[in-house]
Design a protein around this motif. Structure first.
Motif, short mmCIF file in Angstrom:
data_model
loop_
_atom_site.label_atom_id
_atom_site.label_comp_id
_atom_site.label_asym_id
_atom_site.label_seq_id
_atom_site.Cartn_x
_atom_site.Cartn_y
_atom_site.Cartn_z
N ASN A 121 66.02 68.08 52.99
CA ASN A 121 66.73 67.83 51.72
C ASN A 121 68.05 68.60 51.68
N ASN B 56 59.55 70.66 56.77
CA ASN B 56 59.56 71.90 55.96
C ASN B 56 58.93 73.07 56.69
N SER C 285 65.92 62.07 47.62
CA SER C 285 64.98 61.51 48.58
C SER C 285 65.69 61.06 49.85
N TRP D 241 70.21 69.76 44.66
CA TRP D 241 69.17 70.45 45.45
C TRP D 241 68.39 69.46 46.29
N HIS D 242 68.02 68.38 45.62
CA HIS D 242 67.12 67.45 46.29
C HIS D 242 67.45 66.02 45.94
N SER E 214 58.83 62.32 55.12
CA SER E 214 58.57 63.57 54.42
C SER E 214 59.38 63.54 53.12
N THR E 215 58.77 64.00 52.05
CA THR E 215 59.50 64.02 50.77
C THR E 215 60.61 65.06 50.79
N TYR E 216 60.25 66.28 51.15
CA TYR E 216 61.23 67.37 51.12
C TYR E 216 62.05 67.48 52.41
#
Ligand code: PLP
Length: 401
Positions: free
Chosen positions: A275, A93, A65, A62-63, A270-272
């Motif tokens: 992704n 996002n 970094s 799913w994710h 951005s973290t998400y």
């Protein structure tokens, strides 16, 4: 009492499932969705290709970094580059984050060239760019800025669709122009083709960057992949969101290669953003949007919607004052005696049609891009029924008075 922030004037209506252009509430009532989560559900609800993609993605990664390579993001970016003016993509996002990236990219481009005083952006009254501190300053709507402390500096605002006002606003500090080719929230105002070309010419003449916010009007909605294609010109930077994820939170900032090249490691992140799960869904949406005939279908449906709204205006000239928009980002200005928010509620509750208001007392119609002419006829019939009911009530009040 809800545990959520009270930031939205919510209707108590809640939906359980959707299918194409239909939504079904918890009590089984069927609604015709000309709202599409505000231009997000481009492929409608529960599109088989998106559902299957999501199911297959569930047991994959799913994710991870952005410090790792994300093949789904590489692929989606390359496909967007191949289909547009851009050479380079940053995934986000949300729409506001895509605009933030656009603003930072424009300012940093000049900063990296040593032009550190060149950070001012010309933006427009009636625009909407999101709800972060940066994007509320960019749009300059006093309503959204008030009460949140000092506004981010470096934006000037002029009225849209008048090229002389833009030229007069350019100074040695100006770095870019930021505009929605079709304003959504601000009243569904389409910029003219000549005006967009004029903005491009001004940017070329003064060495400015042209930035389009196509978060609402892009991704096929006007009958072109992006709305600026109607003018035959290209921006330097573009913010995209809403339709790009078909309901999954995803946005993107697209830019020309030389413009994006100063955005080196450490300048943004951005973290998400981008992704694997988000980009897998993004690729599935793009499979359909770029399928031969898809955007032609939107163009055709946009023309049919315009035609049906013209008929509606002829039938109700006192209530339907002016048609607005482009393609399936359509709307009309209502007579002041009808408050658009009340009209939206009435169509929802009495006619099971979901629509959205915009500024300037404009009713906004944003069906999924897979809408058919039969759906359009049904929606316009529902609007006509609501206007007729209003007429009848007004006549009755008149008699009683
Ligand atoms: C919706 C919208 C935004 C903001 O997008 P969010 O995803 O809500 O942050 C920005 N610009 C335009 C033109 C929009 O329609």
């Amino acid at each position: 009492m809800s545990a959520l922030f009270g930031t939205y004037a919510r209707s108590p209506l809640a939906f359980e499932r959707g299918e194409g252009v239909r939504l079904f509430s918890e009590d089984g009532t069927r609604y015709l969705d000309f709202h599409a989560g505000i231009a997000v559900n481009a492929l409608g609800h529960a599109h088989p290709h998106l559902v299957e993609t999501m199911r297959n993605a569930a047991d994959k990664v799913w994710h991870v970094s952005n410090v790792f390579t994300i093949p789904e993001a590489e692929r989606l970016a390359q496909r967007l580059v191949d289909a547009t003016f851009a050479d380079s993509v940053f995934f986000t996002n949300s729409g506001a984050e895509a605009v933030e990236c656009a603003i930072k990219t424009a300012r940093h481009y000049f900063w990296a060239k040593g032009e550190t005083e060149r950070y001012e952006i010309i933006a427009f009254t009636g625009s909407f760019h999101g709800r972060t501190l940066g994007t509320i300053a960019a749009a300059g709507n006093a309503h959204y800025v008030e009460g949140f402390g000092p506004a981010l500096e470096g934006f000037v605002h002029v009225k849209p669709n008048d090229i002389k006002l833009v030229e007069a606003a350019i100074t040695a500090k100006t770095c870019a122009i930021l505009i929605e080719p079709v304003q959504g929230e601000g009243g569904v105002t389409a910029m003219s083709v000549d005006y967009l070309r004029g903005l491009r010419a001004l940017c070329d003449k003064h060495g400015l960057l042209l930035m389009f916010d196509e978060i609402q009007c892009g991704y096929g909605r006007t009958g072109r992949f992006f709305a600026h294609e109607w003018a035959g010109i290209e921006p330097d930077i573009m913010a995209v969101a809403k339709g790009i994820g078909g309901g999954f939170p995803l946005g993107a900032c697209l830019a020309k290669g030389d413009v994006a090249k100063s955005m080196v490691p450490g300048t943004h992140g951005s973290t998400y953003g981008g992704n694997p799960l988000a980009c897998t869904i993004g690729n599935a949406v793009l499979d359909k949007v770029l399928e031969p005939g898809f955007i032609e279908h939107v163009d055709k449906m946009g023309q049919r919607l315009t035609w049906h709204l013209q008929q509606l205006q002829q039938r109700f000239p006192g209530q339907v004052l002016e048609l607005r928009g482009k393609g399936l980002l359509a709307g009309f200005k209502l007579n002041d005696s009808i408050v658009v928010r009340d009209f939206v509620a009435r169509m929802r509750d009495d006619h099971q049609l979901l629509t959205q208001g915009a500024s300037d007392n404009v009713l906004r119609l944003l069906p999924p891009l897979i809408v058919t002419e039969a759906d359009i006829e049904e929606a316009v019939d529902k609007i006509a029924a609501a206007l007729t009911a209003l007429d009848a009530e007004a006549a009755k009040e008149h008699v009683t008075a």
